[in-house]
Motif scaffolding. Structure first.
Motif, PDB file in Angstrom:
ATOM      1  N   ARG A   1      13.068  27.669  30.554  1.00 21.51           N
ATOM      2  CA  ARG A   1      12.147  28.792  30.742  1.00 21.51           C
ATOM      3  C   ARG A   1      10.749  28.431  30.235  1.00 21.51           C
TER       4      ARG A   1
ATOM      5  N   ARG B   1       9.725  36.364  27.924  1.00 23.02           N
ATOM      6  CA  ARG B   1       9.814  37.596  28.717  1.00 23.02           C
ATOM      7  C   ARG B   1       8.451  38.255  28.853  1.00 23.02           C
ATOM      8  N   GLN B   2       7.617  38.112  27.827  1.00 21.86           N
ATOM      9  CA  GLN B   2       6.258  38.668  27.867  1.00 21.86           C
ATOM     10  C   GLN B   2       5.510  38.164  29.094  1.00 21.86           C
TER      11      GLN B   2
ATOM     12  N   GLY C   1       7.192  36.945  31.895  1.00 21.45           N
ATOM     13  CA  GLY C   1       8.064  37.008  33.063  1.00 21.45           C
ATOM     14  C   GLY C   1       8.907  35.777  33.324  1.00 21.45           C
TER      15      GLY C   1
ATOM     16  N   LYS D   1      16.270  44.595  23.031  1.00 21.59           N
ATOM     17  CA  LYS D   1      15.069  43.751  23.112  1.00 21.59           C
ATOM     18  C   LYS D   1      14.119  44.116  21.979  1.00 21.59           C
TER      19      LYS D   1
ATOM     20  N   ASP E   1      12.599  34.009  23.307  1.00 23.86           N
ATOM     21  CA  ASP E   1      12.945  34.870  24.430  1.00 23.86           C
ATOM     22  C   ASP E   1      11.933  36.010  24.571  1.00 23.86           C
ATOM     23  N   HIS E   2      11.582  36.622  23.458  1.00 21.56           N
ATOM     24  CA  HIS E   2      10.625  37.738  23.459  1.00 21.56           C
ATOM     25  C   HIS E   2       9.313  37.323  24.123  1.00 21.56           C
TER      26      HIS E   2
END
Length: 152
Positions: free
Chosen positions: A16, A148-149, A151, A75, A144-145
Motif C-alpha cells: 500500500r 487510508r487518509q 485512499g 478506525k 493503516d490510518h
C-alpha cells in the motif's frame, strides 16, 4: 488483529505504501501524502530513539486509551492533532524527495520489525512503554490510518 509482526500484514502495508503517490489526494486532515510519509518515518524514529519526542501521556492514555486504540476494532479518529516533533509543519522532518523518503520509511519498517529487536527502552509519546506485540499493532494501525487518509 493485524500487526506488523505478521509477515502478511507487513507485506500488505508495504504494498500500500508503494502505491502511494506524491499527488495522492487526502480524504481528511492537512498533511500531503509526502508529509504523511515523513510523519510516519519520524514516528518510528521517535519511538526507537532516533528522534527526540516528549512524553505527553497520562494515566488514562497509558491504560484505557492505549487498550482501546490497540484492541477495539474501530478506525482511529480523523483530524487528531499530532505531536509537534513529528508534525512536518513544525518540528518534523521536511519532505525532500518522495521516492527517497518512501524508501527510508520502508527501511525503518524493516528495522522496526526485525527479529530479536529489544523494545524495552521504547516509549510511545502517549501510550508509554509497551510490549512487542503492542508495538507491532500500533505500527500497523498508524500506517493503516495514514494510508487510508490517501485512499490506499
Amino acid at each position: 488483529m493485524k500487526s506488523l509482526g505478521n509477515r502478511e500484514d507487513k507485506d500488505e502495508i508495504v504494498r500500500r505504501l508503494q502505491s502511494l503517490k506524491p499527488d495522492s489526494a487526502r480524504r481528511w486532515g492537512r498533511m500531503t501524502a509526502h508529509q504523511a510519509v515523513c510523519h510516519l518515518s519520524d514516528s518510528f524514529r521517535g519511538v526507537t530513539g532516533g528522534k527526540d519526542v516528549v512524553f505527553a501521556g497520562s494515566l488514562a492514555t497509558r491504560t484505557f486509551v492505549k487498550w482501546f486504540a490497540l484492541r477495539v476494532p474501530v478506525k482511529w479518529p480523523k483530524d487528531f492533532r499530532t505531536r509537534p516533533e513529528v508534525d512536518q509543519e513544525k518540528g518534523g522532518t521536511r519532505p525532500v524527495e518522495f521516492a527517497r523518503d518512501v524508501a527510508e520509511l520502508e527501511s525503518l519498517v524493516e528495522d522496526f520489525t526485525r527479529a530479536g529487536r529489544d523494545f524495552r527502552e521504547n516509549v510511545h509519546p502517549l501510550f508509554g512503554k509497551m510490549i512487542e506485540g503492542d508495538w507491532m499493532r500500533w505500527a500497523y494501525l498508524h500506517m493503516d490510518h495514514h494510508l487510508r487518509q490517501f485512499g490506499v
